[in-house]
Design an enzyme around this catalytic site. Structure first.
Site, PDB file in Angstrom:
ATOM      1  N   GLU A 109      -1.037 -22.079   5.480  1.00  0.00           N
ATOM      2  CA  GLU A 109      -0.567 -21.643   3.896  1.00  0.00           C
ATOM      3  C   GLU A 109       0.724 -21.787   4.420  1.00  0.00           C
ATOM      4  OE1 GLU A 109      -1.321 -18.332   0.905  1.00  0.00           O
ATOM      5  OE2 GLU A 109      -1.740 -18.097   3.077  1.00  0.00           O
ATOM      6  N   LYS A 148      -1.928   1.958  -0.528  1.00  0.00           N
ATOM      7  CA  LYS A 148      -1.263   2.496   0.631  1.00  0.00           C
ATOM      8  C   LYS A 148      -0.407   0.365   0.198  1.00  0.00           C
ATOM      9  CE  LYS A 148       0.136   1.045   5.081  1.00  0.00           C
ATOM     10  NZ  LYS A 148       1.026  -0.374   4.803  1.00  0.00           N
ATOM     11  N   HIS A 149       0.232   0.466  -0.950  1.00  0.00           N
ATOM     12  CA  HIS A 149       0.921  -0.456  -1.107  1.00  0.00           C
ATOM     13  C   HIS A 149       1.913  -1.112   0.122  1.00  0.00           C
ATOM     14  CE1 HIS A 149       1.479  -3.779  -3.999  1.00  0.00           C
ATOM     15  NE2 HIS A 149       1.558  -2.876  -5.882  1.00  0.00           N
ATOM     16  N   ALA A 150       2.165  -2.213   0.145  1.00  0.00           N
ATOM     17  CA  ALA A 150       3.877  -2.863   0.813  1.00  0.00           C
ATOM     18  C   ALA A 150       4.702  -2.131   0.334  1.00  0.00           C
ATOM     19  CB  ALA A 150       3.376  -4.211   0.084  1.00  0.00           C
ATOM     20  N   GLU A 169      -9.583  -9.825   0.245  1.00  0.00           N
ATOM     21  CA  GLU A 169      -9.088 -11.749  -0.558  1.00  0.00           C
ATOM     22  C   GLU A 169      -7.569 -11.582   0.422  1.00  0.00           C
ATOM     23  OE1 GLU A 169      -6.643 -13.696  -1.403  1.00  0.00           O
ATOM     24  OE2 GLU A 169      -5.682 -12.396  -3.368  1.00  0.00           O
ATOM     25  N   LEU A 170      -7.588 -12.636   1.471  1.00  0.00           N
ATOM     26  CA  LEU A 170      -7.041 -13.231   1.786  1.00  0.00           C
ATOM     27  C   LEU A 170      -6.087 -14.367   2.304  1.00  0.00           C
ATOM     28  CD1 LEU A 170      -9.864 -12.565   4.650  1.00  0.00           C
ATOM     29  CD2 LEU A 170      -7.814 -10.871   4.001  1.00  0.00           C
ATOM     30  N   TRP A 221       2.656  -7.132  -1.844  1.00  0.00           N
ATOM     31  CA  TRP A 221       3.841  -7.127  -2.298  1.00  0.00           C
ATOM     32  C   TRP A 221       4.724  -7.988  -3.285  1.00  0.00           C
ATOM     33  CZ3 TRP A 221       6.111 -12.326  -1.983  1.00  0.00           C
ATOM     34  CH2 TRP A 221       5.767 -12.773  -0.850  1.00  0.00           C
ATOM     35  N   CYS A 254      -1.545 -16.377  -3.332  1.00  0.00           N
ATOM     36  CA  CYS A 254      -2.326 -17.199  -2.761  1.00  0.00           C
ATOM     37  C   CYS A 254      -3.468 -17.681  -3.407  1.00  0.00           C
ATOM     38  CB  CYS A 254      -3.321 -15.405  -2.721  1.00  0.00           C
ATOM     39  SG  CYS A 254      -3.750 -14.712  -4.576  1.00  0.00           S
TER      40      CYS A 254
END
Length: 460
Positions: free
Chosen positions: A364, A159-161, A233-234, A135, A267
């Site tokens: 994080e 599939k979006h948030a 991508e985390l 998001w 991120c």
């Protein structure tokens, strides 16, 4: 948030519901996949130059809808309105760059074979690529993977948030307005269980996820079991090094911006500030002063420096990380208190006296909280930076540009490094990380080659 039948969007500035959306049935979802595959079969046959023309038009349409879409993103996830417009300018830029450079990067490459004869390498589209997106950049995250894959000749599912469902549907509408064939880019309003079935579907040929390392392990495993390639991508815990010869004024100003951009929910953002002992006290004083003066407020107002966090649960999780760090000996240098009143606001916060084992050192922190760490010298700063399971981005502040370049090239164990600056993504530079920050690259021509069949054709 959602129940078994609905998805819900909530305005984080007020805590009030914006809209609810019905989940697709399994039949609707499967039809969406099949329709996307059928559209792909026609799309892949079109010359790359024709695909590029439509991608260029998508960029223009995003620009035309910039004000409307920026307002919707702000309403759904709380980013400053001005930063939403910047996000959409980047999206248009990605479309322009891809349209201009995509056809050449997908051209066949001829080879002379060692034993005589000739051959060529061709980049054939794979099929339907499934994207699971977060998001925090509701448009950019989608454009980043979808435009490269459409250029390559693939079909795209999204599939979006849940909390940015409206933004996802508006992008789908924009793509269609630009002339993209129907069903080629399809938003799926589905649950997590339904998502697993998509990964297993034979018509889906690749999966890309931007999310947490935990989500990456789950999706990577499910896709791996189906022998499907992934790009992950985390997230990260990016270290910004302030070396002994740094321009401190520039470093402080840039580090404040790097920590708070997008309400701190980025991120590839400055998160750990590793400052050498000789300049630590000066940096700390100026940095804490600037962070203390940051105003959290209505993201539609120009006098707000940061808006609310995107969801209530995310704010609670961030505050727990702060409190846990303090319990283990961290010191709050500013901020750190949960505000009262409506909306999911959190103050700009700086934590000091950090050590391994604290959330603010190891993990994080996805919000406006900065981790300030003292290093003995330049070498120790680099060691601390790499002492992380993450490896997405990082930064170096030094007046010796050659030294900074050498550190970036040979020592920084990340996918991206910023020298005397803070940045997000550039259309012509690769985007991605190493270690628990994932694998694969997006942007530039790198993203175009992630989900294609690099096919060798040899002639006698």
């Amino acid at each position: 948030m959602s129940d078994e039948k609905n998805l819900k969007t909530i305005n984080p500035a007020t805590g009030k519901t914006i809209k609810t959306y019905d989940l697709m049935t399994d039949e609707e979802m499967n039809k969406g996949i099949e329709d996307c595959h059928k559209a792909f079969l026609k799309w892949k046959a079109r010359p790359a130059e024709e695909r590029a023309e439509i991608i260029k038009k998508i960029g223009k349409k995003i620009d035309e809808h910039k004000d409307e879409l920026a307002q919707l993103m702000t309403q759904e996830m709380g980013k400053l309105l001005s930063q939403g417009k910047q996000e959409l300018e980047l999206c248009s830029g990605i479309c322009d760059y891809t349209a201009a450079n995509g056809p050449d990067s997908l051209k066949d490459e001829e080879r002379e074979l060692p034993e005589g004869g000739k051959g060529f390498i061709t980049y054939s589209p794979l099929g339907v690529i499934y994207g699971i997106q977060p998001w925090n950049f509701p448009s950019y995250q989608v454009v980043r993977y979808s435009i490269a894959n459409l250029m390559a000749g693939n079909g795209v599912l999204l599939k979006h948030a849940e909390n940015v469902t409206g933004s996802a549907l508006m992008l789908e509408k924009i793509y269609r307005e630009a002339g993209l064939p129907e069903h080629l880019f399809k938003v799926l309003l589905i649950s997590h269980d339904q998502s697993d079935a998509i990964i297993e579907n034979d018509l889906v040929r690749g999966v890309t996820l931007t999310g947490s390392p935990g989500a990456g392990k789950i999706i990577g495993k499910k896709a791996g079991e189906a022998l499907k390639k992934t790009v992950l991508e985390l997230g990260s815990n990016d270290a910004y090094l302030v070396l002994e010869d740094a321009d401190l004024e520039l470093a402080v100003e840039t580090c404040v911006k790097g920590r708070l951009y997008n309400n701190g929910e980025t991120c590839v953002a400055a998160k750990r500030f590793v400052v050498v002992e000789k300049v630590y006290d000066k940096f700390k004083e100026a940095f804490v002063k600037q962070m203390s003066n940051i105003k959290a407020g209505d993201p539609t107002k120009e006098d707000s420096d940061i808006g609310p966090m995107a969801r209530k649960d995310l704010r609670e999780e961030l505050h727990e990380q702060v409190e846990e760090s303090v319990k283990k000996g961290a010191k709050i240098l500013c901020g750190g208190k949960m505000p009262e009143g409506d909306g999911y606001y959190y103050p700009a916060t700086v934590l000091g006296d950090l050590k391994p084992g604290m959330p603010a050192y190891d993990d994080e922190l996805f919000g406006p909280v900065a981790s300030l760490i003292k290093a003995k010298d330049d070498e120790d700063a680099m060691r601390i930076a790499n002492d992380s399971r993450f490896g997405l981005g990082g930064g170096i502040f030094s007046k010796d540009e050659e030294k900074a370049k050498e550190l970036a090239k040979n020592h920084f164990d990340t996918g991206m490094v910023f020298i005397n600056s803070f940045g997000l993504a550039k259309p012509n530079m690769p985007f991605g990380g190493v270690k628990d920050s994932g694998y694969g690259r997006e942007h530039g021509t790198f993203g175009l080659h992630e989900f294609v069949n690099v096919k060798a054709v040899m002639l006698a």
